[in-house]
Design a protein around this motif. Structure first.
Motif, PDB file in Angstrom:
ATOM      1  N   UNK A 510      12.894  -1.264 -11.332  1.00  0.00           N
ATOM      2  CA  UNK A 510      13.255  -0.036 -10.232  1.00  0.00           C
ATOM      3  C   UNK A 510      11.837   0.771 -10.018  1.00  0.00           C
ATOM      4  N   UNK A 511      11.020   0.620 -11.004  1.00  0.00           N
ATOM      5  CA  UNK A 511       9.809   1.157 -10.647  1.00  0.00           C
ATOM      6  C   UNK A 511       9.933   2.779 -10.394  1.00  0.00           C
ATOM      7  N   UNK A 512      10.600   3.384 -11.068  1.00  0.00           N
ATOM      8  CA  UNK A 512      11.124   4.742 -10.949  1.00  0.00           C
ATOM      9  C   UNK A 512      11.329   4.946  -9.759  1.00  0.00           C
ATOM     10  N   UNK A 513      12.181   4.251  -8.799  1.00  0.00           N
ATOM     11  CA  UNK A 513      12.385   4.807  -7.506  1.00  0.00           C
ATOM     12  C   UNK A 513      13.860   4.035  -7.153  1.00  0.00           C
ATOM     13  N   UNK A 514      14.679   5.107  -7.034  1.00  0.00           N
ATOM     14  CA  UNK A 514      16.270   4.491  -6.803  1.00  0.00           C
ATOM     15  C   UNK A 514      16.506   4.958  -5.419  1.00  0.00           C
ATOM     16  N   UNK A 519       9.400  -0.808   0.408  1.00  0.00           N
ATOM     17  CA  UNK A 519       8.123  -0.354   0.352  1.00  0.00           C
ATOM     18  C   UNK A 519       8.421   0.812  -0.795  1.00  0.00           C
ATOM     19  N   UNK A 520       9.056   0.282  -2.027  1.00  0.00           N
ATOM     20  CA  UNK A 520       9.268   1.132  -3.138  1.00  0.00           C
ATOM     21  C   UNK A 520       8.568   1.093  -4.252  1.00  0.00           C
ATOM     22  N   UNK A 521       7.317   0.405  -4.158  1.00  0.00           N
ATOM     23  CA  UNK A 521       6.228   0.497  -5.141  1.00  0.00           C
ATOM     24  C   UNK A 521       6.151  -0.920  -5.898  1.00  0.00           C
ATOM     25  N   UNK A 565       9.135  -4.234  -3.156  1.00  0.00           N
ATOM     26  CA  UNK A 565       7.753  -4.422  -3.418  1.00  0.00           C
ATOM     27  C   UNK A 565       6.927  -4.708  -2.027  1.00  0.00           C
ATOM     28  N   UNK A 566       7.614  -5.524  -1.285  1.00  0.00           N
ATOM     29  CA  UNK A 566       6.914  -6.207  -0.210  1.00  0.00           C
ATOM     30  C   UNK A 566       6.592  -5.167   0.797  1.00  0.00           C
ATOM     31  N   UNK A 567       5.392  -5.442   1.573  1.00  0.00           N
ATOM     32  CA  UNK A 567       5.036  -4.450   2.611  1.00  0.00           C
ATOM     33  C   UNK A 567       5.634  -4.665   3.830  1.00  0.00           C
ATOM     34  N   UNK A 582       2.249  -6.706   7.127  1.00  0.00           N
ATOM     35  CA  UNK A 582       3.742  -6.870   7.046  1.00  0.00           C
ATOM     36  C   UNK A 582       4.001  -8.169   6.276  1.00  0.00           C
ATOM     37  N   UNK A 583       4.953  -8.113   5.280  1.00  0.00           N
ATOM     38  CA  UNK A 583       5.156  -9.401   4.530  1.00  0.00           C
ATOM     39  C   UNK A 583       4.290  -9.540   3.262  1.00  0.00           C
TER      40      UNK A 583
END
Length: 761
Positions: A510-514, A519-521, A565-567, A582-583
């Protein structure tokens, strides 16, 4: 819901004398979701950030103006537009795309976005095409732990499509056109193989430019050429993929090998006797083939072999077109590459059965490199699986000697609990979680996971001290236990030659992001994630994929990580904002020595990470449900008891489709009135309507006033169903004053009887 609207542009091809050909000029090609069925729409969800994807093939002008009708008014002049240029070598406009945000829809909806491409020379006419999306009416929760299985499948398919389009835009050194020797390379040419593997594993197979194949001494196969031309004319990626393939193959060469590397053994019988198979003619010549100008290099040899083996489903029994090997069949070429990778295997001493960077004779444990060895495993395992139906074999010497490499590379220490993983080098004293993934490829390919912990049977007699099933199973179980214990460990960095280790820099996918959909890290280690998923998906005959490590659903965790995580950043007011990346997948977990951060890098893009992100998300089996699309006409009628054709509604379902390429709908069922229960839920009687014909209509007459919900159910070949409904309103017939007819005039004489004949309506 409106009927399914089929509209797509087919490539136009005319065969000319002498093998020359003429293609449609300024041909606008939209990237299809499915190469085998270009009419299938791309999956998307409400509000999704995506790109619109297409090229111009055989461009006659140097520049074009591109406008996508994103306001759906049919007037391209009030839409955002941009100028694009033709590539000097390919004569393609390689990219007419832009970013776009899918609208929020109240129900599952087919969305068709048209594009106009206007040449800027000589008054040439504009060309048009359409890109299709099927928009699922859900917006993902910002907390991915709430995503359902079905939602995640759609999200991952979207992520794959954006990744493939980014790979297309990454191409470099695009060279030649209208010849079998067209080529290009990825951002780093060492990763060409894993890039075109990303296309082939997702059904976008390569194709030669129509009319260019040289059959050499092989009889011409017109049906094959027709299929090749269809791929070329309907899928821009068929060209992209073939260019990447050609870059690898055109630099192939010979390498002499030992006679033992051309052995014809191919497994064991149930009684433990050695089996032998007929080798492909001409491959028992003590020579082998390498690709990519990498003579004696295990890393690229394994990658290229794995990727090229997947092409045999379309290239089998056709001749290689470039390099010194042209004229030989593709299966012959793959077999020679198997012999080459096998020749590089360490032959003796403690490192036997493993691989180092190049061919080795006697090597100690320290001479075996687990990172390199896993690519040899992946290469020959892929050739065994994908090449087997074409006659390719991996002989016993190359396959079963890895039992020694697997056991000697496993670190088991009595002084440390929870060890038992693979190591960077077999002489090391601690395990490396990242490199344990390669051990899963080897153990599961040989079927360790199926062996009984109580069996003393010897599955591979004659190889590495005749280990029993029970002994080999314990090796596999230790790999499982070690991985489970260290899954979220953030302290494993640096174990094994200062390598970055572990899956996540902060201990969680989760990369410390819920609180973010995209673009969550980027906290993941792609080399570890890719290696492990490849191992978990590797199967021996009769086995199934590994679904969990302890309480970790690895597929879900890995897929959620890459999708987020994808741009995917974009600006709805500026379609080119964020478009250049993008992508993209890339790794930010770059502590210590990281393969995906330190190697395969160019223009700020990790070439390995891009392909790994796509391959991880590509399911072995993608089983979305069929899509039910039905309509009724008219939807408002007069009660059927009023006579004539009143109350009659015609239901159609020809717009229904299967979102899985190759999936089939085998049954269409209608129930005219939901209120009295669906007939397929009520003991199958009475049946309102059932057919396997997509074009057959269902006509029903509603006798009484009221509002009715008609339901369409579709079922696919594996029993999955979905439904949709149509609301029908039945009104009373119009009230009219009665009319009276007196039956006259009457003419009689005095005294005669009069019979009146009146009537009313």
């Amino acid at each position: 819901m409106a009927r399914w609207n089929y509209l797509f542009i087919l490539g136009f091809l005319l065969a000319l004398p002498g093998g020359a050909f003429a293609q449609e000029q300024d041909q606008v090609l939209i990237v299809p979701y499915s190469q085998i069925n270009p009419e299938l729409p791309h999956p998307a969800h409400s509000g999704a950030p995506v790109t619109l994807k297409g090229i111009v093939r055989n461009a006659q002008c140097s520049t074009y103006t591109v406008a996508w009708d994103t306001n759906f008014n049919g007037n391209f002049n009030d839409d955002w537009s941009r100028s694009v240029s033709r590539h000097s070598q390919s004569y393609n406009v390689q990219d007419i795309g832009r970013t776009y945000q899918i609208p929020v829809v109240p129900e599952d909806t087919l969305l068709i976005i048209n594009v106009r491409v206007t040449p800027q020379c000589g008054g040439r006419p504009a060309k048009y095409a359409s890109m299709r999306f099927f928009v699922y009416a859900f917006e993902p929760s910002r907390d991915p732990r709430n995503w359902t299985h079905d939602q995640l499948e759609i999200i991952n398919q979207m992520s794959i499509q954006e990744g493939l389009w980014f790979l297309h835009r990454m191409q470099q050194n695009i060279t030649n056109r209208n010849t079998v020797d067209i080529y290009s390379n990825a951002v780093n040419h060492q990763v060409n193989g894993i890039h075109f593997w990303s296309y082939s594993i997702n059904g976008h197979m390569p194709a030669y430019p129509p009319g260019t194949i040289n059959w050499h001494a092989i009889p011409r196969n017109q049906a094959w050429e027709n299929a090749n031309d269809f791929r070329w004319n309907n899928d821009p990626y068929a060209e992209t993929s073939y260019r990447l393939v050609n870059y690898v193959v055109r630099n192939s060469g010979w390498r002499n090998v030992e006679a033992a590397d051309d052995d014809d053994t191919c497994g064991f019988t149930a009684a433990g006797a050695v089996k032998r198979c007929n080798r492909i003619a001409g491959t028992d010549d003590s020579r082998s083939a390498y690709a990519h100008n990498y003579n004696n290099y295990t890393y690229v040899g394994g990658m290229d072999l794995a990727a090229l083996s997947t092409l045999l489903s379309v290239f089998k029994d056709t001749p290689v077109q470039v390099s010194t090997f042209s004229g030989n069949t593709w299966q012959w070429y793959i077999q020679q590459m198997v012999d080459y990778v096998g020749w590089m295997q360490i032959d003796s001493c403690d490192g036997a059965g493993g691989w180092l960077y190049s061919s080795q004779g006697c090597q100690s444990d320290g001479g075996m490199d687990q990172s390199t060895t896993q690519w040899a495993y992946i290469g020959i395992e892929s050739a065994d699986l994908a090449g087997g139906p074409a006659g390719v074999i991996v002989n016993n010497r190359h396959k079963y000697r890895i039992t020694q490499a697997l056991e000697r590379n496993q670190i088991v220490s009595s002084s440390r609990e929870h060890d038992g993983g693979g190591a960077y080098r077999s002489s090391e004293t601690r395990s490396n979680l990242q490199l344990t993934g390669g051990a899963f490829v080897g153990t599961r390919w040989l079927g360790y996971d199926q062996f009984s912990v109580n069996s003393n049977a010897i599955p591979f007699p004659g190889y590495y001290q005749n280990r029993t099933q029970a002994q080999l199973r314990r090796i596999y179980d230790r790999y499982i236990s070690f991985t489970d214990y260290n899954w979220n460990d953030v302290q494993r960095r640096g174990h094994g030659g200062s390598w970055t280790d572990g899956f996540w820099s902060n201990g969680s996918y989760l990369c410390n992001n819920t609180n973010t959909v995209y673009n969550a890290g980027r906290c993941g280690n792609s080399y570890a994630i890719y290696s492990h998923q490849k191992g978990y998906r590797t199967t021996a005959p009769g086995s199934q994929e590994l679904t969990a490590i302890g309480n970790h659903d690895w597929n879900r965790e890995f897929n959620i990580y890459y999708a987020r995580s994808q741009d995917r950043a974009m600006n709805v007011n500026d379609p080119m904002s964020g478009y250049s990346v993008f992508g993209r997948f890339r790794d930010d977990y770059c502590d210590g020595t990281s393969v995906t951060c330190n190697y395969g890098v160019g223009s700020g893009v990790q070439g390995l990470t891009m392909a790994m992100g796509i391959l991880v998300q590509t399911p072995t089996i993608f089983n979305p449900k069929p899509i039910a699309i039905g309509s009724g006409a008219p939807t408002t009628v007069i009660e059927g008891c009023s006579g004539a054709n009143s109350g009659r509604v015609t239901f159609t379902h020809e717009g229904s489709f299967h979102p899985k390429p190759g999936g089939q709908i085998v049954a269409y069922r209608w129930d005219a009135n939901l209120a009295d229960g669906l007939w397929w839920d009520n003991g199958n009687a009475p049946v309102d309507f059932s057919t396997d014909d997509p074009a057959q209509e269902f006509v029903f007459r509603y006798p009484n006033i009221g509002q009715y919900t008609a339901t369409l159910q579709v079922e696919d070949e594996i029993g999955q169903t979905s439904t949709t409904t149509v609301v029908i309103t039945v009104n009373a017939s119009v009230n009219e004053a009665p009319s009276v007819a007196h039956g006259g005039p009457y003419v009689i004489e005095v005294g005669q009887n009069l019979q009146l004949n009146g009537s009313a309506a």
